[in-house]
Design an enzyme around this catalytic site. Structure first.
Site, short mmCIF file in Angstrom:
data_model
loop_
_atom_site.label_atom_id
_atom_site.label_comp_id
_atom_site.label_asym_id
_atom_site.label_seq_id
_atom_site.Cartn_x
_atom_site.Cartn_y
_atom_site.Cartn_z
N LYS A 49 2.56 -3.20 5.77
CA LYS A 49 2.69 -3.01 4.32
C LYS A 49 4.14 -2.74 3.92
O LYS A 49 4.57 -3.11 2.82
CB LYS A 49 1.76 -1.88 3.85
CG LYS A 49 0.27 -2.22 3.97
CD LYS A 49 -0.09 -3.53 3.29
CE LYS A 49 -1.58 -3.68 3.03
NZ LYS A 49 -1.90 -5.01 2.47
N SER A 106 0.85 -1.19 0.00
CA SER A 106 0.00 0.00 0.00
C SER A 106 0.88 1.24 0.00
O SER A 106 2.03 1.19 0.47
CB SER A 106 -0.86 0.01 1.28
OG SER A 106 -1.48 1.27 1.46
N TYR A 150 -0.72 -0.86 10.22
CA TYR A 150 -0.92 -1.15 8.79
C TYR A 150 0.32 -0.75 7.97
O TYR A 150 0.77 -1.49 7.09
CB TYR A 150 -2.17 -0.41 8.34
CG TYR A 150 -2.65 -0.67 6.94
CD1 TYR A 150 -3.37 -1.83 6.63
CD2 TYR A 150 -2.43 0.26 5.91
CE1 TYR A 150 -3.85 -2.05 5.34
CE2 TYR A 150 -2.91 0.05 4.63
CZ TYR A 150 -3.63 -1.11 4.35
OH TYR A 150 -4.11 -1.32 3.07
N ALA A 151 0.86 0.43 8.27
CA ALA A 151 2.04 0.90 7.54
C ALA A 151 3.22 -0.03 7.78
O ALA A 151 3.99 -0.35 6.86
CB ALA A 151 2.39 2.33 7.97
P1 NAP Z 1 -11.78 -5.40 1.62
O1 NAP Z 1 -12.83 -4.94 0.67
O2 NAP Z 1 -11.92 -5.10 3.05
O3 NAP Z 1 -11.57 -6.98 1.40
C1 NAP Z 1 -10.63 -7.69 2.15
C2 NAP Z 1 -11.01 -9.14 2.14
O4 NAP Z 1 -10.03 -9.87 2.93
C3 NAP Z 1 -12.39 -9.41 2.78
O5 NAP Z 1 -13.15 -10.28 1.96
C4 NAP Z 1 -12.02 -10.05 4.12
O6 NAP Z 1 -12.96 -10.98 4.59
C5 NAP Z 1 -10.74 -10.78 3.76
N1 NAP Z 1 -9.97 -11.15 4.95
C6 NAP Z 1 -9.76 -10.39 6.06
N2 NAP Z 1 -9.05 -11.07 6.96
C7 NAP Z 1 -8.82 -12.30 6.43
C8 NAP Z 1 -8.15 -13.46 6.90
N3 NAP Z 1 -7.57 -13.49 8.11
N4 NAP Z 1 -8.11 -14.57 6.12
C9 NAP Z 1 -8.72 -14.55 4.90
N5 NAP Z 1 -9.36 -13.48 4.40
C10 NAP Z 1 -9.42 -12.36 5.15
O7 NAP Z 1 -10.34 -4.81 1.21
P2 NAP Z 1 -9.78 -4.25 -0.18
O8 NAP Z 1 -9.93 -2.79 -0.17
O9 NAP Z 1 -10.27 -5.04 -1.32
O10 NAP Z 1 -8.22 -4.52 0.04
C11 NAP Z 1 -7.55 -5.69 -0.43
C12 NAP Z 1 -6.06 -5.58 -0.14
O11 NAP Z 1 -5.54 -4.41 -0.76
C13 NAP Z 1 -5.73 -5.47 1.35
O12 NAP Z 1 -4.52 -6.16 1.62
C14 NAP Z 1 -5.55 -3.98 1.52
O13 NAP Z 1 -4.73 -3.69 2.63
C15 NAP Z 1 -4.89 -3.60 0.21
N6 NAP Z 1 -5.04 -2.20 -0.12
C16 NAP Z 1 -6.27 -1.62 -0.29
C17 NAP Z 1 -6.37 -0.27 -0.60
C18 NAP Z 1 -7.69 0.43 -0.80
O14 NAP Z 1 -7.68 1.65 -0.98
N7 NAP Z 1 -8.82 -0.26 -0.79
C19 NAP Z 1 -5.19 0.50 -0.74
C20 NAP Z 1 -3.97 -0.10 -0.56
C21 NAP Z 1 -3.89 -1.45 -0.26
P3 NAP Z 1 -14.20 -10.48 5.52
O15 NAP Z 1 -15.08 -9.74 4.59
O16 NAP Z 1 -14.82 -11.77 6.00
O17 NAP Z 1 -13.60 -9.65 6.59
#
Ligand code: NAP
Length: 253
Positions: free
Chosen positions: A158, A142, A154-155
């Site tokens: 990541k 991220s 988180y930082a």
């Molecule tokens: P999201 O919509 O919150 O989806 C994350 C998914 O991961 C959810 O389905 C969640 O399941 C699942 N999860 C959480 N804990 C888990 C575990 N212990 N084992 C298996 N699955 C698990 O997040 P997103 O925005 O798509 O982000 C996806 C990735 O990109 C993450 O690593 C995030 O840090 C990174 N990222 C996102 C952004 C952004 O702006 N969105 C920016 C930078 C990086 P539940 O629904 O059951 O909790």
């Protein structure tokens, strides 16, 4: 390549958001895809969509931070879809708080899912990749790795994933395995919607405010990240390894 010998990919956190988009895209690219998330049922829609489009997919329930669950899930993928040689470590959570308010649990939960989860999944999958002498690992970092107020946990996770990525690239390169990280900027998903709710702004206003700070003038979509993942796992990207690709609508670092 015939459908029956398509390469097998595992995408973690594939029930929604970026993971769901990556799973869909890799299926379109011809991979058989295991959609892994905490709750197997939450991946059913994604699996149905891929199958309806003629692809092969499997829903798998596992917590990526639990060693036995990860090993069992990866074995199941190997038995039911075939040896997994592509892994996208995408599962993630937020537990934002300023340092003085951050609890032990806030810290541990975030480090466990992102860092320990990527470690456990990669260790389980590399067995199949080294046997196949081919593989691709993509870790979701991220822009927060560069520092972000309220996100010490988180930082750290990541930024840790970036060191993990570069080290695996060095260790696994001789087996034909590449390891890269994608570091997204602001992507519109449930995760960022939750952040908007936490700071008391509507998601529309939050996105508008963010877009004004991003050089390309818009926020990112899960498909923006899926497109980058598709490139990094492709055959032609075999000389790209140990890199962190910032996908943020402008320069970062
Ligand atoms: P999201 O919509 O919150 O989806 C994350 C998914 O991961 C959810 O389905 C969640 O399941 C699942 N999860 C959480 N804990 C888990 C575990 N212990 N084992 C298996 N699955 C698990 O997040 P997103 O925005 O798509 O982000 C996806 C990735 O990109 C993450 O690593 C995030 O840090 C990174 N990222 C996102 C952004 C952004 O702006 N969105 C920016 C930078 C990086 P539940 O629904 O059951 O909790």
């Amino acid at each position: 390549m015939a459908e029956t010998d398509a390469r097998v990919a595992i995408v973690t956190g594939a029930a929604r958001g970026i993971g769901a988009a990556v799973a869909t895209r890799l299926a379109q690219d011809g991979f058989a895809v295991a959609l892994l998330d905490l709750d197997e049922d939450s991946c059913a829609d994604g699996v149905d969509r891929i199958k309806a489009a003629g692809g092969r997919a499997l829903a798998v329930g596992a917590d990526v931070s639990v060693s036995q669950a990860v090993d069992a899930a990866v074995r199941r993928v190997a038995d039911e879809l075939g040896a997994p040689t592509v892994l996208v470590n995408n599962a993630g959570i937020l537990r934002d708080n300023l340092l003085f308010k951050m609890t032990d649990d806030d810290w541990d939960a975030v480090i466990d899912v992102h860092l320990r989860g990527a470690f456990l999944m990669s260790r389980a999958v590399q067995k199949f990749q080294t046997e196949a002498r081919w593989g691709r690992i993509v870790n979701l970092s991220s822009t927060s790795a560069l520092g972000n107020r309220g996100q010490a946990n988180y930082a750290a996770a990541k930024a840790g994933l970036q060191g993990f990525t570069k080290t695996l690239a060095i260790e696994l390169g001789k087996f034909g395995i590449t390891v890269n990280a994608i570091a997204p900027g602001f992507i519109a998903t449930d995760m960022t919607a939750a952040t908007a709710a936490r700071v008391g702004v509507t998601f529309e206003d939050f996105k508008k405010g963010m877009a004004a700070t991003i050089p390309v003038g818009r926020v990112g979509t899960p498909e923006d990240i899926a497109h980058t993942a598709s490139f990094l796992v492709s055959e032609g990207a075999g000389f790209v390894s140990g890199q962190v690709v910032y996908v943020a609508g402008g320069p970062k670092d």
